[in-house]
Design an enzyme around this catalytic site. Structure first.
Site, short mmCIF file in Angstrom:
data_model
loop_
_atom_site.label_atom_id
_atom_site.label_comp_id
_atom_site.label_asym_id
_atom_site.label_seq_id
_atom_site.Cartn_x
_atom_site.Cartn_y
_atom_site.Cartn_z
N GLY A 135 0.82 -1.24 -0.02
CA GLY A 135 0.06 -0.11 -0.17
C GLY A 135 0.85 1.27 0.08
N SER A 136 0.58 2.19 0.89
CA SER A 136 1.50 3.50 1.02
C SER A 136 2.83 3.22 1.65
CB SER A 136 0.48 4.39 1.69
OG SER A 136 -0.56 4.86 1.09
N ARG A 259 0.91 14.56 -7.29
CA ARG A 259 -0.29 15.09 -6.37
C ARG A 259 -0.74 16.58 -6.94
NH1 ARG A 259 3.32 13.12 -1.36
NH2 ARG A 259 2.28 11.38 -1.09
N ARG A 284 -35.27 20.29 -15.23
CA ARG A 284 -35.90 19.26 -14.70
C ARG A 284 -37.12 20.23 -14.02
NH1 ARG A 284 -38.49 14.66 -14.04
NH2 ARG A 284 -38.62 13.69 -11.72
N ILE A 353 -29.03 15.87 -7.31
CA ILE A 353 -29.82 16.99 -8.11
C ILE A 353 -30.29 15.87 -9.43
CG2 ILE A 353 -29.69 18.87 -9.70
CD1 ILE A 353 -27.60 20.13 -7.75
N GLU A 379 -2.01 8.58 -5.58
CA GLU A 379 -0.98 9.45 -5.10
C GLU A 379 -1.08 9.54 -3.62
OE1 GLU A 379 1.08 9.60 -7.55
OE2 GLU A 379 0.03 9.84 -9.45
#
Length: 401
Positions: A135-136, A259, A284, A353, A379
């Site tokens: 992972g990180s 990033r 709408r 919406i 990132e």
């Protein structure tokens, strides 16, 4: 140009580039993006159009055939492209991280070999840090490069390569203990290797396999893959910068650019979601009038627009800081964190919406709703950004007691 997300202080060249990119997005990307995304089809014609516009060489110096533009110009172009289809911005992002790393850290021979072809888009880049189990936690990398004469032999499995199949050049981060005594901190015994390969899947060169595309919830079209090295031989002159042990710093420098790019992508997706939401709200009708005239919807639109503006401002600030030559990990971390979180929220409000129609694949907002979560983890997750921000704040505001 839209009223939201304007950038002050751009010169004529920057404005012309952005206008050209926006027109390309409106004419060539938005009309086909949802159809291609539903088929998980690589946008070959769009990529060819980007090559003709010179966007693959946008930040590459003019001496190597590029346009020599700033990170800010690049980030604003990414914002526009992500507004059309985020997957396309991913194709150029990984390419530019590798080009940036070569420009900043490569040997002269490496720059001369790769940058002119990368500027044309004839050689496209990918970079690889992550592995299936880490992972990180970059320091836990297990992939290894071992010196054997004039070569290095690489072994290991990497994960989450954008452009893994379509790229020609992959910057791969591996452990390399050569010249680093036992007990050396992991981040000081890592090396970036420049791995050349043919596009495609399967065994793309002896010792290197790119399995098929990973099937993802969103972020489709662009190929995301694993990379498996099993006795992969790399010439010693393909160590980025020519010296081992510098890979972690080289990658982190590239990730700062990445990033800013992810922040720009978040801004672009959020802006498109706002455009869709504000347009649908005026079409709408409920209870005898457009839903845009209901106060509850106006409140949503106000919040969405404010978030689009705030994220854009932070992204621009981070890009300008990097362009100035200053350290920008704090600004890039803040921009990436805020833009990705706000993007998720703006997309969800636009989805709300649309009501039930937002759940239909006929409506573009359905695609954005699946794409936005990728920005929360790409990132570095929000939690990683908070760690970076917190540590930097403590450096800047160190208590003097």
């Amino acid at each position: 140009m839209a009223r939201l997300a304007q950038t002050a202080g751009l010169n004529d060249v920057q404005q012309e580039i952005l206008s050209t990119v926006r027109n390309f997005v409106d004419k060539e990307i938005i009309p086909v993006a949802t159809q291609l995304e539903h088929r998980d089809e690589y946008p070959t014609e769009i990529v060819e159009g980007l090559k003709e516009l010179g966007l693959f060489g946008l930040m590459i110096p003019e001496e190597y055939g590029g346009l020599g533009e700033s990170l800010l110009t690049y980030a604003l172009c990414v914002e526009e492209i992500a507004r059309g289809w985020m997957s396309v911005s991913g194709i150029i992002n990984t390419h530019f991280i590798v080009a940036y790393m070569l420009k900043q850290h490569g040997t002269q021979e490496q720059k001369d070999t790769f940058l002119p072809r990368m500027a044309l888009g004839d050689v496209r880049g990918a970079f690889s840090m992550s592995e299936p189990a880490l992972g990180s936690d970059v320091a836990a990398i297990t992939s290894k490069g071992v010196r054997e004469g004039d070569e290095y032999v690489l072994n290991g499995q990497k994960m989450w390569l954008t452009n893994g199949g379509t790229s020609h050049l992959v910057a791969v981060l591996c452990r390399s203990d050569e010249g680093h005594p036992e007990g050396t901190p992991p981040h000081k015994s890592m090396t970036t290797f420049l791995v050349e390969k043919e596009p495609g899947f399967g065994e793309v060169r002896p010792g290197l396999t790119i399995p098929g595309k990973i099937d993802k919830m969103g972020y489709k079209g662009v190929d995301t893959t694993e990379l498996i090295m099993d006795g992969l031989h790399i010439p010693a002159n393909r160590v980025l910068g020519g010296t081992t042990g510098r890979g972690f710093y080289q990658m982190m420098d590239g990730v700062e650019v990445g990033r800013v790019n992810v922040a720009a992508r978040g801004c672009g997706v959020a802006q498109r979601a706002f455009e869709l939401g504000v347009s649908y709200a005026q079409q709408r009708h409920t209870f005898g009038k457009p839903i845009a005239q209901h106060q509850a919807i106006q409140f949503k639109l106000a919040e969405m627009a404010t978030k689009v503006e705030a994220a854009h401002a932070m992204m621009v600030n981070a890009a300008r800081k990097k362009d100035s030559g200053e350290r920008n990990d704090l600004e890039a971390g803040m921009a990436k964190y805020l833009a990705s979180e706000y993007c998720k929220e703006v997309v969800e409000d636009a989805f709300r919406i649309h009501g039930g129609y937002g759940f239909s694949k006929e409506y573009e907002i359905e695609r954005l709703y699946r794409e936005a979560p990728m920005l929360l983890i790409g990132e570095g997750t929000a939690e990683i950004q908070k760690m970076i921000i917190g540590r930097r704040l403590l450096e800047e505001y160190r208590f003097q007691g």
